[in-house]
Design an enzyme around this catalytic site. Structure first.
Site, PDB file in Angstrom:
ATOM      1  N   HIS A  49       1.778  20.875 -17.113  1.00  0.00           N
ATOM      2  CA  HIS A  49       2.416  20.390 -18.336  1.00  0.00           C
ATOM      3  C   HIS A  49       1.438  19.502 -19.093  1.00  0.00           C
ATOM      4  O   HIS A  49       0.856  18.572 -18.525  1.00  0.00           O
ATOM      5  CB  HIS A  49       3.674  19.591 -17.999  1.00  0.00           C
ATOM      6  CG  HIS A  49       4.319  18.961 -19.188  1.00  0.00           C
ATOM      7  ND1 HIS A  49       4.914  19.698 -20.188  1.00  0.00           N
ATOM      8  CD2 HIS A  49       4.442  17.660 -19.554  1.00  0.00           C
ATOM      9  CE1 HIS A  49       5.382  18.880 -21.113  1.00  0.00           C
ATOM     10  NE2 HIS A  49       5.112  17.636 -20.758  1.00  0.00           N
ATOM     11  N   GLY A  78       0.648  13.520 -19.330  1.00  0.00           N
ATOM     12  CA  GLY A  78       1.419  12.283 -19.413  1.00  0.00           C
ATOM     13  C   GLY A  78       2.899  12.589 -19.510  1.00  0.00           C
ATOM     14  O   GLY A  78       3.307  13.733 -19.742  1.00  0.00           O
ATOM     15  N   HIS A  79       3.716  11.552 -19.310  1.00  0.00           N
ATOM     16  CA  HIS A  79       5.161  11.731 -19.373  1.00  0.00           C
ATOM     17  C   HIS A  79       5.601  12.122 -20.781  1.00  0.00           C
ATOM     18  O   HIS A  79       4.908  11.858 -21.770  1.00  0.00           O
ATOM     19  CB  HIS A  79       5.870  10.447 -18.945  1.00  0.00           C
ATOM     20  CG  HIS A  79       5.628  10.080 -17.511  1.00  0.00           C
ATOM     21  ND1 HIS A  79       5.966  10.913 -16.466  1.00  0.00           N
ATOM     22  CD2 HIS A  79       5.079   8.973 -16.942  1.00  0.00           C
ATOM     23  CE1 HIS A  79       5.646  10.339 -15.323  1.00  0.00           C
ATOM     24  NE2 HIS A  79       5.094   9.157 -15.581  1.00  0.00           N
ATOM     25  N   LYS A  83       1.841  13.138 -26.819  1.00  0.00           N
ATOM     26  CA  LYS A  83       0.768  14.103 -26.551  1.00  0.00           C
ATOM     27  C   LYS A  83       0.612  15.091 -27.702  1.00  0.00           C
ATOM     28  O   LYS A  83      -0.508  15.386 -28.128  1.00  0.00           O
ATOM     29  CB  LYS A  83       1.048  14.858 -25.247  1.00  0.00           C
ATOM     30  CG  LYS A  83       1.057  13.997 -24.004  1.00  0.00           C
ATOM     31  CD  LYS A  83       1.174  14.834 -22.752  1.00  0.00           C
ATOM     32  CE  LYS A  83       2.485  15.582 -22.671  1.00  0.00           C
ATOM     33  NZ  LYS A  83       3.664  14.681 -22.573  1.00  0.00           N
ATOM     34  N   ASP A 103       2.236  22.507 -24.023  1.00  0.00           N
ATOM     35  CA  ASP A 103       3.385  22.426 -23.127  1.00  0.00           C
ATOM     36  C   ASP A 103       3.103  23.027 -21.753  1.00  0.00           C
ATOM     37  O   ASP A 103       3.095  22.314 -20.753  1.00  0.00           O
ATOM     38  CB  ASP A 103       4.614  23.086 -23.757  1.00  0.00           C
ATOM     39  CG  ASP A 103       5.870  22.770 -22.972  1.00  0.00           C
ATOM     40  OD1 ASP A 103       6.004  21.613 -22.515  1.00  0.00           O
ATOM     41  OD2 ASP A 103       6.714  23.663 -22.800  1.00  0.00           O
ATOM     42  N   ARG A 115     -11.859  -3.542 -16.460  1.00  0.00           N
ATOM     43  CA  ARG A 115     -12.658  -3.169 -17.628  1.00  0.00           C
ATOM     44  C   ARG A 115     -14.049  -2.673 -17.272  1.00  0.00           C
ATOM     45  O   ARG A 115     -14.717  -2.062 -18.104  1.00  0.00           O
ATOM     46  CB  ARG A 115     -12.779  -4.365 -18.578  1.00  0.00           C
ATOM     47  CG  ARG A 115     -11.443  -4.845 -19.129  1.00  0.00           C
ATOM     48  CD  ARG A 115     -11.659  -5.919 -20.170  1.00  0.00           C
ATOM     49  NE  ARG A 115     -10.400  -6.368 -20.751  1.00  0.00           N
ATOM     50  CZ  ARG A 115     -10.308  -7.228 -21.756  1.00  0.00           C
ATOM     51  NH1 ARG A 115     -11.429  -7.737 -22.277  1.00  0.00           N
ATOM     52  NH2 ARG A 115      -9.128  -7.584 -22.234  1.00  0.00           N
TER      53      ARG A 115
END
Length: 320
Positions: A141, A156-157, A162, A180, A248
């Protein structure tokens, strides 16, 4: 195990390999598939009685050998040739098909094809075709893009933006491959190729706008049919606390395993005010630099250590 029919192989390669049916049409649904103990490359080969290939190719030498067989021995040799694991016979080099071979294929439902091309070239093309067609696959996905000629999978969720990010990147001149449901195929030991299913090709779903045809909106160059996956960018939702804890100066190289292939990955926090399109482009540029042996973080740390040593030496040499 993945497999294809002889009919599909014929339809996909009929014009490229100048294939024609000679006999055994009733065996068009015979399956050609990967065996657990054999690589894809072993599916195709010249006539072999000892280790029969699923696709047996008859070239000049093999045709001459079959022609020399006495009629009394021919049936026995054909019996050895058509092993139960054999799915297809191709007579190459524009050679004539012997009546005995044609009759045997017809009686045993063995597809028999002819080609005017030379057998070595024919086998090379079929091996590449089968390696791609029968490759191990998985569906991820996300959105798969071509960014600076690098295959980038954005994951990502749901709800992190996205598709909006992909639309921004496409408007900046990059190309869409799949949205998708990204189909990934392992076409080599360390190589994954990403493609889009025919149903979803050209389309990008953006909340509030619906389904967009990217090819019609941005032109032909905005779409790519496939690309080698080289970089995964994972979007994560971040708050102030997450940003404070973020390392970082990390020099660790993150990877994600897909189909037993390790792919370089980068995690990008999603927060208010961050220009994700610019960050993705920067991540890809940085990845390209790392491929050339240049690591900005490591370079900065080395410069920092050098400066500390120089300051320490100057302090020691300073008169009291």
């Amino acid at each position: 195990m993945p497999s294809i029919s002889v009919r599909r192989l014929f339809d996909d390669n009929q014009y490229k390999l100048q294939l024609a049916w000679a006999a055994g049409n009733s065996g068009a649904d015979n399956r050609i598939g990967v065996e657990a103990d054999k690589p894809v490359l072993a599916l195709v080969g010249h006539l072999n009685f000892i280790h029969p290939n699923q696709i047996q190719v008859v070239g000049l030498a093999e045709s001459e050998y079959l022609n020399r067989l006495e009629s009394g021995e021919t049936g026995y040799q054909f019996g050895n040739l058509f092993d139960i694991s054999m799915s297809l016979v191709i007579v190459a080099n524009g050679l004539p098909v012997s009546p005995g071979l044609r009759d045997y294929c017809h009686k045993n439902d063995i597809p028999l094809l002819t080609s005017k091309l030379e057998s070595p070239y024919l086998m090379d093309v079929l091996r590449i075709y089968l390696q791609r067609t029968l490759a191990a696959s998985s569906v991820k996905h996300g959105v798969f893009l071509d960014v600076f000629e690098i295959g980038v999978l954005i994951t990502g969720h749901s709800g992190l933006g996205k598709s909006e990010l992909a639309l921004e990147l496409i408007s900046r001149g990059h190309s869409l491959i799949a949205d998708d449901a990204v189909e990934l195929f392992r076409i080599g030991p360390e190589t994954l190729e990403g493609r889009c299913s025919p149903m979803l090709r050209d389309f990008l779903e953006v909340r509030g706008l619906g389904i967009l045809n990217i090819r019609h909106i941005f032109g032909e160059t905005s779409i790519r049919p496939k690309k080698i996956l080289q970089l995964i960018i994972n979007l994560v939702e971040a708050d102030d606390e997450y940003m404070k804890q973020l390392d970082r100066l990390s020099i660790r190289t993150e990877t994600e395993s897909i189909l037993n292939v390790n792919v370089r990955s980068v995690t990008l926090p999603v927060a208010v005010g961050r220009n994700l399109a610019v960050l993705v482009e920067a991540a890809v540029r940085n990845y390209i630099l790392q491929l050339r042996g240049k690591d900005s973080t490591r370079e900065f740390l080395e410069r920092h250590q050098t400066q500390l040593k120089e300051n320490e030496q100057n302090h020691e040499n300073r008169p009291d």
